[in-house]
Design an enzyme around this catalytic site. Structure first.
Site: not given
Ligand code: ASP
Length: 286
Positions: A157, A185-186, A188, A207, A209
């Site tokens: 991300t 899925r949603v 964060d 990380g 979400g």
């Molecule tokens: N935060 C993102 C999610 O959960 C994944 C990521 O940060 O790599 O979709």
């Protein structure tokens, strides 16, 4: 009074450390983006403009899980999400689970001018068409390999935070999600837990979400700083509390004085920052 502008960006948190060649790829990419974007702040561009530009460059680089190179959901579709916020108007806008849009952050940026500022799925896609935004396929060989091995992940991300010469802060975050997650899925990233900017601080998280949402990471850190805590204390507190409940994530943060804190309770956080005094890439001053 002119303020010294600062830019900090990230390319995700992760459970594995980087191989030497991946480390070199990320170093090159992060450096290139900082070198293009920080001078914009020096020339007077707004924090909002610069976090948008930095996030576009991160989305366009297939190294990251955002825009081109996004991870694939369980049904074989890539659905991307992004959000943006600025301190000047305290405005938040975002798009959730959009398909085929080259730069989801530009969609979030366009939504900032609207009354309805967070759109999902088909509505968001229709709005992107109306705005004349570019469409292109985000699929890459790496994402297809991960999909065929049902690989989930927490990395890649992207996010950007900036402080401009007028003391305005802005935050942008964009993601392809976790990979192989339940369709629609949603994450964060299009919420105030993953991305927030106030007049005092800005935060972009990465990380797992669900855990970032449960800790209201970005908005909480900004609220603690607004209440008088230092950025360092606020970040430490949120990460420590998260660890107790099993939350795994990282974040970049920036305050009004131009101080940044990049930290995670995962082994890896890919980040880099630029101040007048120089660049810091993956924790090393260069
Ligand atoms: N935060 C993102 C999610 O959960 C994944 C990521 O940060 O790599 O979709």
């Amino acid at each position: 009074m002119s303020i010294e502008p600062v830019l900090i960006i990230h390319g995700g948190a992760g459970s594995k450390t980087l191989t030497a060649s991946r480390k070199a790829d990320f170093t090159k990419s992060l450096q290139r983006i900082l070198k293009e974007c920080r001078p914009l702040l020096e020339r007077g561009a707004s924090a909002l403009e610069v976090v948008t530009r930095a996030t576009v460059l991160l989305e366009d680089d297939p190294l990251y899980n955002a825009g081109l190179g996004s991870k694939i959901q369980r049904d074989g579709h890539i659905r991307m999400s992004a959000s943006i916020m600025d301190s000047e108007r305290r405005r938040f806008a975002g798009c959730v689970n959009v398909e085929g849009i080259k730069n989801p952050i530009l969609l979030a940026r366009a939504l900032m001018r609207e009354k309805d500022r967070v759109l999902s799925g088909k509505g968001a896609t229709r709005f992107a068409r109306d705005m004349g935004l570019q469409f292109s396929s985000p699929f890459t060989p790496r994402a297809l390999t991960d999909y065929h091995t049902k690989a989930e992940g927490k990395s890649g991300t992207v996010g950007a935070l900036a402080l401009d010469k007028k003391g305005r802060l802005a935050a942008a975050t964009s993601t392809g999600g976790r990979g192989f997650e339940y369709p629609f899925r949603v994450s964060d990233s299009p919420t105030v837990a993953g991305n927030f900017a106030s007049a005092f601080a800005a935060v972009s998280a990465t990380g797992t979400g669900e855990e970032i949402v449960e800790c209201a990471v970005a908005s909480n850190i900004c609220a603690y700083v607004e209440a008088g805590w230092t950025l360092e204390k606020a970040v430490k507190y949120v990460l420590r509390t998260a660890k107790k409940s099993g939350g795994h994530f990282g974040l970049i943060s920036l305050d009004l004085k131009g101080r940044w804190v990049a930290s995670s309770n995962t082994p890896l956080l890919i980040w880099a920052g630029a101040k007048k005094t120089g660049l810091t890439v993956l924790g090393r001053k260069i």
